[in-house]
Design a protein around this motif. Structure first.
Motif, mmCIF file in Angstrom:
data_model
loop_
_atom_site.group_PDB
_atom_site.id
_atom_site.type_symbol
_atom_site.label_atom_id
_atom_site.label_comp_id
_atom_site.label_asym_id
_atom_site.label_seq_id
_atom_site.Cartn_x
_atom_site.Cartn_y
_atom_site.Cartn_z
ATOM 1 N N PRO A 72 -42.886 21.480 -77.503
ATOM 2 C CA PRO A 72 -41.773 22.359 -77.876
ATOM 3 C C PRO A 72 -41.487 22.365 -79.375
ATOM 4 C CG PRO A 72 -40.958 20.410 -76.747
ATOM 5 C CD PRO A 72 -42.447 20.407 -76.589
ATOM 6 N N LEU A 73 -41.779 21.259 -80.075
ATOM 7 C CA LEU A 73 -41.542 21.223 -81.515
ATOM 8 C C LEU A 73 -42.514 22.143 -82.243
ATOM 9 C CD1 LEU A 73 -40.870 17.419 -82.131
ATOM 10 C CD2 LEU A 73 -39.206 19.279 -81.952
ATOM 11 N N VAL A 74 -43.730 22.221 -81.750
ATOM 12 C CA VAL A 74 -44.692 23.144 -82.349
ATOM 13 C C VAL A 74 -44.303 24.578 -82.024
ATOM 14 C CG1 VAL A 74 -47.119 23.828 -82.471
ATOM 15 C CG2 VAL A 74 -46.532 21.408 -82.216
ATOM 16 N N ARG A 75 -43.862 24.822 -80.790
ATOM 17 C CA ARG A 75 -43.419 26.184 -80.433
ATOM 18 C C ARG A 75 -42.224 26.595 -81.293
ATOM 19 N NH1 ARG A 75 -43.767 24.218 -75.159
ATOM 20 N NH2 ARG A 75 -41.567 24.632 -74.732
ATOM 21 N N LEU A 76 -41.355 25.643 -81.575
ATOM 22 C CA LEU A 76 -40.206 25.923 -82.437
ATOM 23 C C LEU A 76 -40.678 26.397 -83.807
ATOM 24 C CD1 LEU A 76 -37.019 25.493 -82.289
ATOM 25 C CD2 LEU A 76 -37.435 23.407 -83.574
ATOM 26 N N GLU A 77 -41.680 25.720 -84.350
ATOM 27 C CA GLU A 77 -42.211 26.103 -85.665
ATOM 28 C C GLU A 77 -42.940 27.438 -85.596
ATOM 29 O OE1 GLU A 77 -41.691 25.484 -89.385
ATOM 30 O OE2 GLU A 77 -41.237 23.825 -88.020
ATOM 31 N N MET A 78 -43.581 27.696 -84.465
ATOM 32 C CA MET A 78 -44.231 28.997 -84.279
ATOM 33 C C MET A 78 -43.200 30.120 -84.342
ATOM 34 S SD MET A 78 -46.924 28.269 -81.201
ATOM 35 C CE MET A 78 -48.653 27.923 -81.563
ATOM 36 N N VAL A 79 -42.079 29.917 -83.695
ATOM 37 C CA VAL A 79 -41.024 30.926 -83.694
ATOM 38 C C VAL A 79 -40.510 31.150 -85.111
ATOM 39 C CG1 VAL A 79 -38.645 31.360 -82.969
ATOM 40 C CG2 VAL A 79 -40.339 30.595 -81.297
ATOM 41 N N ARG A 80 -40.333 30.073 -85.868
ATOM 42 C CA ARG A 80 -39.885 30.218 -87.251
ATOM 43 C C ARG A 80 -40.884 31.015 -88.074
ATOM 44 N NH1 ARG A 80 -38.068 23.910 -87.559
ATOM 45 N NH2 ARG A 80 -35.933 24.176 -86.764
ATOM 46 N N THR A 81 -42.158 30.758 -87.839
ATOM 47 C CA THR A 81 -43.201 31.498 -88.555
ATOM 48 C C THR A 81 -43.155 32.972 -88.183
ATOM 49 O OG1 THR A 81 -44.620 29.529 -88.571
ATOM 50 C CG2 THR A 81 -45.673 31.635 -89.007
ATOM 51 N N LEU A 82 -42.996 33.268 -86.907
ATOM 52 C CA LEU A 82 -42.888 34.661 -86.472
ATOM 53 C C LEU A 82 -41.670 35.342 -87.091
ATOM 54 C CD1 LEU A 82 -43.800 34.183 -82.706
ATOM 55 C CD2 LEU A 82 -45.166 35.430 -84.400
ATOM 56 N N GLY A 83 -40.592 34.577 -87.251
ATOM 57 C CA GLY A 83 -39.399 35.137 -87.867
ATOM 58 C C GLY A 83 -39.614 35.550 -89.310
ATOM 59 N N ASN A 84 -40.593 34.940 -89.967
ATOM 60 C CA ASN A 84 -40.903 35.271 -91.353
ATOM 61 C C ASN A 84 -41.992 36.333 -91.465
ATOM 62 O OD1 ASN A 84 -39.027 33.503 -92.477
ATOM 63 N ND2 ASN A 84 -40.431 31.775 -92.364
ATOM 64 N N CYS A 85 -42.402 36.884 -90.326
ATOM 65 C CA CYS A 85 -43.442 37.928 -90.299
ATOM 66 C C CYS A 85 -42.912 39.162 -89.595
ATOM 67 C CB CYS A 85 -44.699 37.414 -89.594
ATOM 68 S SG CYS A 85 -45.487 36.000 -90.376
ATOM 69 N N PRO A 86 -41.851 39.775 -90.127
ATOM 70 C CA PRO A 86 -41.262 40.931 -89.433
ATOM 71 C C PRO A 86 -42.276 42.035 -89.203
ATOM 72 C CG PRO A 86 -40.527 40.818 -91.719
ATOM 73 C CD PRO A 86 -41.217 39.527 -91.431
ATOM 74 N N GLY A 87 -42.254 42.554 -88.000
ATOM 75 C CA GLY A 87 -43.191 43.607 -87.639
ATOM 76 C C GLY A 87 -43.337 43.667 -86.134
ATOM 77 N N PRO A 88 -44.053 44.642 -85.631
ATOM 78 C CA PRO A 88 -44.163 44.832 -84.178
ATOM 79 C C PRO A 88 -44.795 43.660 -83.441
ATOM 80 C CG PRO A 88 -45.685 46.275 -85.374
ATOM 81 C CD PRO A 88 -44.750 45.700 -86.383
ATOM 82 N N THR A 89 -45.778 42.999 -84.045
ATOM 83 C CA THR A 89 -46.440 41.885 -83.360
ATOM 84 C C THR A 89 -45.483 40.724 -83.170
ATOM 85 O OG1 THR A 89 -48.592 42.516 -84.269
ATOM 86 C CG2 THR A 89 -48.376 40.271 -83.439
ATOM 87 N N ALA A 90 -44.773 40.354 -84.234
ATOM 88 C CA ALA A 90 -43.810 39.260 -84.143
ATOM 89 C C ALA A 90 -42.679 39.611 -83.185
ATOM 90 C CB ALA A 90 -43.260 38.938 -85.523
ATOM 91 N N GLU A 91 -42.221 40.846 -83.252
ATOM 92 C CA GLU A 91 -41.134 41.292 -82.378
ATOM 93 C C GLU A 91 -41.521 41.151 -80.912
ATOM 94 O OE1 GLU A 91 -39.971 45.592 -82.080
ATOM 95 O OE2 GLU A 91 -38.243 44.867 -83.228
ATOM 96 N N ARG A 106 -35.390 28.727 -77.617
ATOM 97 C CA ARG A 106 -34.713 30.007 -77.380
ATOM 98 C C ARG A 106 -33.664 30.280 -78.451
ATOM 99 N NH1 ARG A 106 -34.291 27.849 -72.212
ATOM 100 N NH2 ARG A 106 -32.004 27.964 -72.194
ATOM 101 N N ALA A 107 -32.951 29.242 -78.868
ATOM 102 C CA ALA A 107 -31.951 29.415 -79.932
ATOM 103 C C ALA A 107 -32.630 29.832 -81.232
ATOM 104 C CB ALA A 107 -31.154 28.126 -80.125
ATOM 105 N N GLU A 108 -33.792 29.240 -81.509
ATOM 106 C CA GLU A 108 -34.527 29.597 -82.723
ATOM 107 C C GLU A 108 -35.042 31.028 -82.639
ATOM 108 O OE1 GLU A 108 -35.381 29.012 -86.496
ATOM 109 O OE2 GLU A 108 -34.511 27.422 -85.255
ATOM 110 N N VAL A 109 -35.406 31.471 -81.441
ATOM 111 C CA VAL A 109 -35.815 32.857 -81.244
ATOM 112 C C VAL A 109 -34.676 33.794 -81.643
ATOM 113 C CG1 VAL A 109 -36.368 34.611 -79.515
ATOM 114 C CG2 VAL A 109 -37.539 32.403 -79.463
ATOM 115 N N CYS A 110 -33.462 33.465 -81.248
ATOM 116 C CA CYS A 110 -32.311 34.295 -81.613
ATOM 117 C C CYS A 110 -32.158 34.384 -83.123
ATOM 118 C CB CYS A 110 -31.034 33.734 -80.976
ATOM 119 S SG CYS A 110 -30.973 33.846 -79.176
#
Length: 216
Positions: A72-91, A106-110
């Motif tokens: 889950p800690l790696v998934r958390l970092e993945m979500v943060r990375t996606l948050g810094n890549c705005p676009g349809p794929t990340a969305e 889930r909170a990090e996704v928000c």
């Protein structure tokens, strides 16, 4: 610009970790979580100055690896990375991650969706606010709805105003001040009246005694 660790396909990658990275000396063939996290942080940093096309490449690789990540800690970092890549794929990837079994993820996704204004982000955040079982996720969703400033969020925030948790009421008010066409300050009752029928009640007269009571 060379994107650290970015592998445009699993073919040719020496590590089973799709983004590349070092292979552990202690567990042959496995990239340790701390190294996966470090690599994701490098990608996040590079995304800040990357072109939209490069961000899409980063998001695509992270999105492809996400379903196979058990930590889950790696998934958390993945979500943060996606948050810094705005676009349809990340969305699209964040929409799926919003149902992660880990509440912190889930909170990090928000929070990540709060950086990506759009109909999808607004829809997912309203859903998390209304139905998530974890209060921290719902708080994060309420906060993020204020960040994306979608007027359609008023109804969802109106429901949050009725929550018994003062923290939720506070987040809802703070977001309404950014989303609604009026600013009624921090008065929960005035906001409740406004979201009920659109009317604006006069502010309460200042009461020093009540102000002191609210501090305790």
């Amino acid at each position: 610009m060379v994107l650290v660790g970015l592998c445009l396909g699993t073919l040719g990658c020496k590590s089973p970790w799709p983004l590349g990275g070092k292979v552990s000396d202690t567990v042959p063939g496995i990239t340790p979580p701390r190294e996966r996290i470090a690599e994701l942080r490098k990608l996040s940093k590079q995304a800040a100055s990357a072109t939209p096309e490069q961000r899409e490449q980063i998001a695509a690789q992270v999105a492809a690896a996400y379903p196979h990540e058990s930590d889950p800690l790696v998934r958390l970092e993945m979500v943060r990375t996606l948050g810094n890549c705005p676009g349809p794929t990340a969305e699209h990837a964040l929409r799926g991650a919003a149902k992660d079994k880990d509440a912190d993820v889930r909170a990090e996704v928000c929070r990540a969706l709060g950086k990506q204004p759009g109909a999808t982000a607004s829809e997912v955040l309203r859903e998390r606010l209304a139905s998530d079982s974890d209060i921290d996720v719902r708080l994060a969703a309420a906060e993020a709805l204020g960040s994306i400033r979608d007027p359609s969020s008023v109804a969802a925030l109106a429901v949050a105003l009725e929550d018994r948790d003062p923290a939720m009421q506070y987040r809802a008010v703070r977001s309404l001040r950014r989303v609604a066409p009026v600013d009624l300050g921090n008065d929960v009752d005035r906001w409740r009246q406004y979201v009920k029928d659109g009317s604006i009640a006069p502010p309460k007269p200042f009461s020093l005694a009540e102000t002191i009571r609210n501090l305790f």
